[in-house]
Write a protein that holds these residues in place. Structure first.
Motif, PDB file in Angstrom:
ATOM      1  N   UNK A  11       0.845  -1.205   0.000  1.00  0.00           N
ATOM      2  CA  UNK A  11       0.000   0.000   0.000  1.00  0.00           C
ATOM      3  C   UNK A  11       0.876   1.248   0.000  1.00  0.00           C
ATOM      4  N   UNK A  12       1.887   1.262   0.850  1.00  0.00           N
ATOM      5  CA  UNK A  12       2.798   2.414   0.916  1.00  0.00           C
ATOM      6  C   UNK A  12       3.497   2.603  -0.434  1.00  0.00           C
ATOM      7  N   UNK A  13       3.943   1.521  -1.038  1.00  0.00           N
ATOM      8  CA  UNK A  13       4.588   1.605  -2.349  1.00  0.00           C
ATOM      9  C   UNK A  13       3.637   2.153  -3.407  1.00  0.00           C
ATOM     10  N   UNK A  14       2.389   1.715  -3.372  1.00  0.00           N
ATOM     11  CA  UNK A  14       1.405   2.196  -4.345  1.00  0.00           C
ATOM     12  C   UNK A  14       1.153   3.690  -4.181  1.00  0.00           C
ATOM     13  N   UNK A  15       1.063   4.161  -2.948  1.00  0.00           N
ATOM     14  CA  UNK A  15       0.858   5.597  -2.703  1.00  0.00           C
ATOM     15  C   UNK A  15       2.068   6.386  -3.197  1.00  0.00           C
ATOM     16  N   UNK A  16       3.253   5.888  -2.915  1.00  0.00           N
ATOM     17  CA  UNK A  16       4.471   6.578  -3.356  1.00  0.00           C
ATOM     18  C   UNK A  16       4.534   6.642  -4.876  1.00  0.00           C
ATOM     19  N   UNK A  17       4.183   5.539  -5.538  1.00  0.00           N
ATOM     20  CA  UNK A  17       4.231   5.481  -7.001  1.00  0.00           C
ATOM     21  C   UNK A  17       3.164   6.383  -7.631  1.00  0.00           C
ATOM     22  N   UNK A  18       1.942   6.324  -7.080  1.00  0.00           N
ATOM     23  CA  UNK A  18       0.828   7.093  -7.646  1.00  0.00           C
ATOM     24  C   UNK A  18       0.821   8.546  -7.193  1.00  0.00           C
ATOM     25  N   UNK A  19       1.507   8.807  -6.086  1.00  0.00           N
ATOM     26  CA  UNK A  19       1.489  10.146  -5.469  1.00  0.00           C
ATOM     27  C   UNK A  19       0.070  10.613  -5.162  1.00  0.00           C
ATOM     28  N   UNK A  20      -0.744   9.616  -4.822  1.00  0.00           N
ATOM     29  CA  UNK A  20      -2.143   9.894  -4.517  1.00  0.00           C
ATOM     30  C   UNK A  20      -2.730   8.716  -3.752  1.00  0.00           C
ATOM     31  N   UNK A  21      -3.452   9.008  -2.683  1.00  0.00           N
ATOM     32  CA  UNK A  21      -4.125   7.955  -1.935  1.00  0.00           C
ATOM     33  C   UNK A  21      -5.277   7.382  -2.753  1.00  0.00           C
ATOM     34  N   UNK A  22      -6.008   8.236  -3.446  1.00  0.00           N
ATOM     35  CA  UNK A  22      -7.165   7.791  -4.239  1.00  0.00           C
ATOM     36  C   UNK A  22      -6.718   6.926  -5.414  1.00  0.00           C
ATOM     37  N   UNK A  23      -5.701   7.352  -6.134  1.00  0.00           N
ATOM     38  CA  UNK A  23      -5.212   6.541  -7.262  1.00  0.00           C
ATOM     39  C   UNK A  23      -4.623   5.219  -6.778  1.00  0.00           C
ATOM     40  N   UNK A  24      -3.903   5.242  -5.668  1.00  0.00           N
ATOM     41  CA  UNK A  24      -3.346   4.007  -5.107  1.00  0.00           C
ATOM     42  C   UNK A  24      -4.482   3.065  -4.712  1.00  0.00           C
ATOM     43  N   UNK A  25      -5.517   3.601  -4.096  1.00  0.00           N
ATOM     44  CA  UNK A  25      -6.665   2.781  -3.703  1.00  0.00           C
ATOM     45  C   UNK A  25      -7.308   2.137  -4.928  1.00  0.00           C
ATOM     46  N   UNK A  26      -7.453   2.908  -5.987  1.00  0.00           N
ATOM     47  CA  UNK A  26      -8.038   2.389  -7.218  1.00  0.00           C
ATOM     48  C   UNK A  26      -7.180   1.265  -7.805  1.00  0.00           C
ATOM     49  N   UNK A  27      -5.863   1.478  -7.840  1.00  0.00           N
ATOM     50  CA  UNK A  27      -4.931   0.456  -8.348  1.00  0.00           C
ATOM     51  C   UNK A  27      -5.034  -0.836  -7.555  1.00  0.00           C
ATOM     52  N   UNK A  28      -5.198  -0.712  -6.244  1.00  0.00           N
ATOM     53  CA  UNK A  28      -5.185  -1.874  -5.354  1.00  0.00           C
ATOM     54  C   UNK A  28      -6.564  -2.491  -5.139  1.00  0.00           C
ATOM     55  N   UNK A  29      -7.596  -1.812  -5.633  1.00  0.00           N
ATOM     56  CA  UNK A  29      -8.953  -2.301  -5.428  1.00  0.00           C
ATOM     57  C   UNK A  29      -9.425  -2.139  -3.989  1.00  0.00           C
TER      58      UNK A  29
END
Length: 77
Positions: A11-29
């Protein structure tokens, strides 16, 4: 690395990559709230913020960048 950090690392990696909590959430479902709670759990465990948050952006702190760098290296080994 302890279980809390390890379980929330994707989750932390996804937020760092997306630079967005919402986009990271979408990527991760996941919901944005679940992403926020996961990041907060890691930050609480480390005792320091990993991200600087504003209403328009999310950026890694110096500690956040160092943590992710070491976590990625450890995972690769």
């Amino acid at each position: 690395m302890d279980r809390v950090l390890l379980s929330h690392l994707p989750v932390v990696l996804a937020v760092a990559r997306a630079r967005s909590f919402v986009r990271a959430a979408s990527e991760l479902g996941l919901g944005a709230s679940a992403v926020s709670h996961a990041v907060r759990a890691v930050e609480d465990r480390l005792g320091a913020p990993l991200f600087t948050r504003t209403t328009r952006s999310v950026a890694l702190t110096e500690l956040g960048a160092a943590f992710l760098d070491s976590a990625v290296r450890a995972a690769e080994e």
